[in-house]
Design an enzyme around this catalytic site. Sequence first.
Site, mmCIF file in Angstrom:
data_model
loop_
_atom_site.group_PDB
_atom_site.id
_atom_site.type_symbol
_atom_site.label_atom_id
_atom_site.label_comp_id
_atom_site.label_asym_id
_atom_site.label_seq_id
_atom_site.Cartn_x
_atom_site.Cartn_y
_atom_site.Cartn_z
ATOM 1 N N HIS A 155 -26.773 21.682 -1.345
ATOM 2 C CA HIS A 155 -26.892 22.190 -2.708
ATOM 3 C C HIS A 155 -25.895 23.310 -2.961
ATOM 4 O O HIS A 155 -25.684 24.125 -2.073
ATOM 5 C CB HIS A 155 -28.329 22.702 -2.915
ATOM 6 C CG HIS A 155 -28.609 23.133 -4.309
ATOM 7 N ND1 HIS A 155 -28.730 22.239 -5.351
ATOM 8 C CD2 HIS A 155 -28.770 24.376 -4.831
ATOM 9 C CE1 HIS A 155 -28.954 22.913 -6.467
ATOM 10 N NE2 HIS A 155 -28.987 24.207 -6.174
ATOM 11 N N CYS A 183 0.822 -1.214 0.000
ATOM 12 C CA CYS A 183 0.000 0.000 0.000
ATOM 13 C C CYS A 183 0.854 1.261 0.000
ATOM 14 O O CYS A 183 0.672 2.149 -0.822
ATOM 15 C CB CYS A 183 -0.938 -0.003 1.205
ATOM 16 S SG CYS A 183 -1.799 1.560 1.416
ATOM 17 N N LYS A 205 0.076 5.316 -6.034
ATOM 18 C CA LYS A 205 -0.956 5.341 -7.084
ATOM 19 C C LYS A 205 -1.803 6.611 -6.989
ATOM 20 O O LYS A 205 -2.046 7.307 -7.962
ATOM 21 C CB LYS A 205 -1.821 4.076 -6.966
ATOM 22 C CG LYS A 205 -2.948 3.918 -7.956
ATOM 23 C CD LYS A 205 -4.259 4.565 -7.595
ATOM 24 C CE LYS A 205 -4.839 4.257 -6.256
ATOM 25 N NZ LYS A 205 -5.373 2.928 -6.075
ATOM 26 N N GLU A 213 -26.094 15.330 -3.689
ATOM 27 C CA GLU A 213 -27.461 15.567 -3.215
ATOM 28 C C GLU A 213 -28.451 14.630 -3.899
ATOM 29 O O GLU A 213 -29.523 14.334 -3.368
ATOM 30 C CB GLU A 213 -27.877 17.033 -3.395
ATOM 31 C CG GLU A 213 -27.984 17.514 -4.818
ATOM 32 C CD GLU A 213 -28.292 19.017 -4.891
ATOM 33 O OE1 GLU A 213 -29.284 19.445 -4.285
ATOM 34 O OE2 GLU A 213 -27.538 19.744 -5.562
ATOM 35 N N CYS A 238 -1.455 1.693 -3.112
ATOM 36 C CA CYS A 238 -2.460 2.750 -2.930
ATOM 37 C C CYS A 238 -1.875 4.157 -2.873
ATOM 38 O O CYS A 238 -2.379 5.070 -3.543
ATOM 39 C CB CYS A 238 -3.234 2.526 -1.634
ATOM 40 S SG CYS A 238 -3.529 0.816 -1.219
ATOM 41 N N TYR A 245 -9.202 -3.420 -10.821
ATOM 42 C CA TYR A 245 -8.842 -2.151 -10.185
ATOM 43 C C TYR A 245 -7.588 -1.540 -10.827
ATOM 44 O O TYR A 245 -7.578 -0.388 -11.244
ATOM 45 C CB TYR A 245 -8.486 -2.379 -8.712
ATOM 46 C CG TYR A 245 -9.607 -2.578 -7.745
ATOM 47 C CD1 TYR A 245 -10.106 -1.505 -7.014
ATOM 48 C CD2 TYR A 245 -10.137 -3.832 -7.494
ATOM 49 C CE1 TYR A 245 -11.098 -1.681 -6.066
ATOM 50 C CE2 TYR A 245 -11.128 -4.022 -6.551
ATOM 51 C CZ TYR A 245 -11.607 -2.947 -5.838
ATOM 52 O OH TYR A 245 -12.584 -3.117 -4.904
ATOM 53 N N GLU A 299 -7.389 1.780 -13.206
ATOM 54 C CA GLU A 299 -6.782 2.977 -12.602
ATOM 55 C C GLU A 299 -5.575 3.444 -13.412
ATOM 56 O O GLU A 299 -5.425 4.647 -13.694
ATOM 57 C CB GLU A 299 -6.361 2.672 -11.157
ATOM 58 C CG GLU A 299 -7.566 2.489 -10.241
ATOM 59 C CD GLU A 299 -7.209 2.214 -8.787
ATOM 60 O OE1 GLU A 299 -8.089 2.386 -7.935
ATOM 61 O OE2 GLU A 299 -6.064 1.825 -8.487
HETATM 62 P P1 NDP Z 1 -8.419 -7.597 -9.963
HETATM 63 O O1 NDP Z 1 -8.766 -8.851 -9.287
HETATM 64 O O2 NDP Z 1 -9.149 -6.347 -9.612
HETATM 65 O O3 NDP Z 1 -8.558 -7.791 -11.533
HETATM 66 C C1 NDP Z 1 -7.861 -8.793 -12.192
HETATM 67 C C2 NDP Z 1 -8.153 -8.680 -13.671
HETATM 68 O O4 NDP Z 1 -7.318 -9.583 -14.367
HETATM 69 C C3 NDP Z 1 -9.590 -9.024 -14.018
HETATM 70 O O5 NDP Z 1 -10.036 -8.152 -15.013
HETATM 71 C C4 NDP Z 1 -9.467 -10.460 -14.543
HETATM 72 O O6 NDP Z 1 -10.417 -10.777 -15.514
HETATM 73 C C5 NDP Z 1 -8.104 -10.418 -15.198
HETATM 74 N N1 NDP Z 1 -7.472 -11.734 -15.251
HETATM 75 C C6 NDP Z 1 -7.224 -12.569 -14.226
HETATM 76 N N2 NDP Z 1 -6.603 -13.681 -14.667
HETATM 77 C C7 NDP Z 1 -6.450 -13.535 -15.998
HETATM 78 C C8 NDP Z 1 -5.890 -14.342 -17.011
HETATM 79 N N3 NDP Z 1 -5.364 -15.534 -16.741
HETATM 80 N N4 NDP Z 1 -5.914 -13.881 -18.286
HETATM 81 C C9 NDP Z 1 -6.460 -12.678 -18.565
HETATM 82 N N5 NDP Z 1 -7.003 -11.871 -17.644
HETATM 83 C C10 NDP Z 1 -7.009 -12.303 -16.378
HETATM 84 O O7 NDP Z 1 -6.846 -7.444 -9.761
HETATM 85 P P2 NDP Z 1 -5.853 -6.205 -9.872
HETATM 86 O O8 NDP Z 1 -4.566 -6.802 -10.332
HETATM 87 O O9 NDP Z 1 -6.438 -5.099 -10.662
HETATM 88 O O10 NDP Z 1 -5.720 -5.740 -8.379
HETATM 89 C C11 NDP Z 1 -5.359 -6.682 -7.381
HETATM 90 C C12 NDP Z 1 -6.109 -6.421 -6.102
HETATM 91 O O11 NDP Z 1 -5.550 -5.288 -5.474
HETATM 92 C C13 NDP Z 1 -7.572 -6.069 -6.305
HETATM 93 O O12 NDP Z 1 -8.399 -7.205 -6.325
HETATM 94 C C14 NDP Z 1 -7.873 -5.208 -5.131
HETATM 95 O O13 NDP Z 1 -8.261 -6.059 -4.091
HETATM 96 C C15 NDP Z 1 -6.560 -4.549 -4.823
HETATM 97 N N6 NDP Z 1 -6.536 -3.156 -5.319
HETATM 98 C C16 NDP Z 1 -7.404 -2.258 -4.791
HETATM 99 C C17 NDP Z 1 -7.401 -0.955 -5.226
HETATM 100 C C18 NDP Z 1 -8.370 0.024 -4.660
HETATM 101 O O14 NDP Z 1 -8.940 -0.255 -3.614
HETATM 102 N N7 NDP Z 1 -8.594 1.164 -5.302
HETATM 103 C C19 NDP Z 1 -6.481 -0.488 -6.254
HETATM 104 C C20 NDP Z 1 -5.633 -1.533 -6.758
HETATM 105 C C21 NDP Z 1 -5.661 -2.809 -6.293
HETATM 106 P P3 NDP Z 1 -11.900 -11.298 -15.128
HETATM 107 O O15 NDP Z 1 -12.667 -10.102 -14.711
HETATM 108 O O16 NDP Z 1 -12.400 -11.884 -16.407
HETATM 109 O O17 NDP Z 1 -11.706 -12.307 -14.047
#
Ligand code: NDP
Length: 458
Positions: free
Chosen positions: A437, A43, A51, A442, A48, A179, A183
Amino acid sequence: MSELNVDLFVIGAGSGGVRAARMSASFGAKVAIAEAYRVGGTCVIRGCVPKKLLVYASAYGTGFAEAKGYGWLADNVRFDWPTLIHAKDMEIERLSGIYQRNLAKAGVEVFTERAELLGGGQVKLMKSGRVFTAKKILIATGGTPRQLGFVGEELTITSNEVFHLPTMPKRILIAGGGYIACEFASIFAGLGVQTMLVYRGDTVLRGFDDDIRTHIHQELANQGVRVITHASIDTIARNKDGLAVVLDNEETLAVDEVMMALGRVPAVAGLGLEHAGVQTNKTGAIQVDEYGQSSAPGVFAIGDVTDRINLTPVAIREGAAFADTQYGGRRHAFDHQHVASAVFTQPPAASVGLSEADARAKYGEVDIYKDAFRPMRHALSGRNERYLMKLVVRPSDEVVIGVHLVSDAAPEIIQVAAVAVKAGLTKAQWDETCAVHPTAAEELVLMREKVVDNKIRS
Ligand code: NDP
């Protein structure tokens, strides 16, 4: 700490581990903590916090363009990536220092080296070779980016490297639709980088409410991101033009960087879990009960390494509950219900509670209130950005069970909306609350008409 016996040995000085270590020490436990990389964890060091600094930087890009409509003639502005990265590094250094000092102040001994379980309550520090005997061990090692193993993957970067690029790429491809992918697509597009996103599904942000997903998908496109769906990377090769990426739809893309954001896997490699009898599930996550107790007596785990809700504040609360329970004389478990989260795209999205689809699956009928609109801010900015406000209400008792937002302030608003959802307030109670407002928020207390047949006022 001269002898190598402790009450608690924490592995991983990220948000969760640090909170657990500090609180346990404040209750009188003798605590040591080991961190293989830098104190602060994902983080603070490469997640976080940096980022969000990049999100702020990126928003100025669109801000300068919007400001013209308000009379600001900010021509010839120029962005300097190394200045941003240096300033970001200074801030992260400062925060990591605060974490270290706070641990020291609490009396926690910190070791910046990798630790491995030996079994029998023993932990070995892998650089110095010292072996500790601990009454309890807490594993808080977090997660690490998922790798797929295709040809050329070694030419890609992940969220680990993106914060340290010496120069800003002119063209970037981001893989994933979660995510991190959304982002960073938004960040780079805002900074003026030619940005593409490749996602295997049809709409980004699976798991979020469908209206949020389609809205953010559209806003990414509005921001200039080319979103390629139903595709994945087959191979990557370096040539004189940069990187040649071949997708499984046979399209070839020429870019300078490819960033993989395909989820994160629990960081358990080399921890020696097998020596201590700590069981993992099929995703590699350490299996724990609600108090963080693993299958091995005396060994506990919290945060992303347990792959429950992988968010910093959740790891912190799990760490606090662990310390309270084990050393504070207050046995309790963190309640994983109604955890809000935000996606820091431009505009950002934020949610708490059930999506419409999950609510329908659980309760059958639900009432939906929603509004999508162009915010007042863009009356003069000329920008074609839209906001979304949506409430999911359970008809049996009129309780608001889901809030889903897209707006520049969505992450701030959802924090307060989460209080109302956790408190179980009814739609009538939301409506009794007087509006502020003029704001976008709102709308949340002004939506009176249920959505019928998905027709929405706009
Ligand atoms: P996410 O779990 O959010 O997303 C993973 C993405 O990768 C999905 O779109 C998934 O597709 C895709 N994916 C997974 N496996 C494959 C594969 N084998 N081939 C192709 N695509 C694939 O993970 P992130 O890496 O974005 O972030 C990790 C974690 O970190 C998040 O889950 C979150 O918990 C945390 N995080 C939180 C943030 C916040 O609170 N703002 C910011 C950044 C990270 P599909 O949808 O089809 O499964």
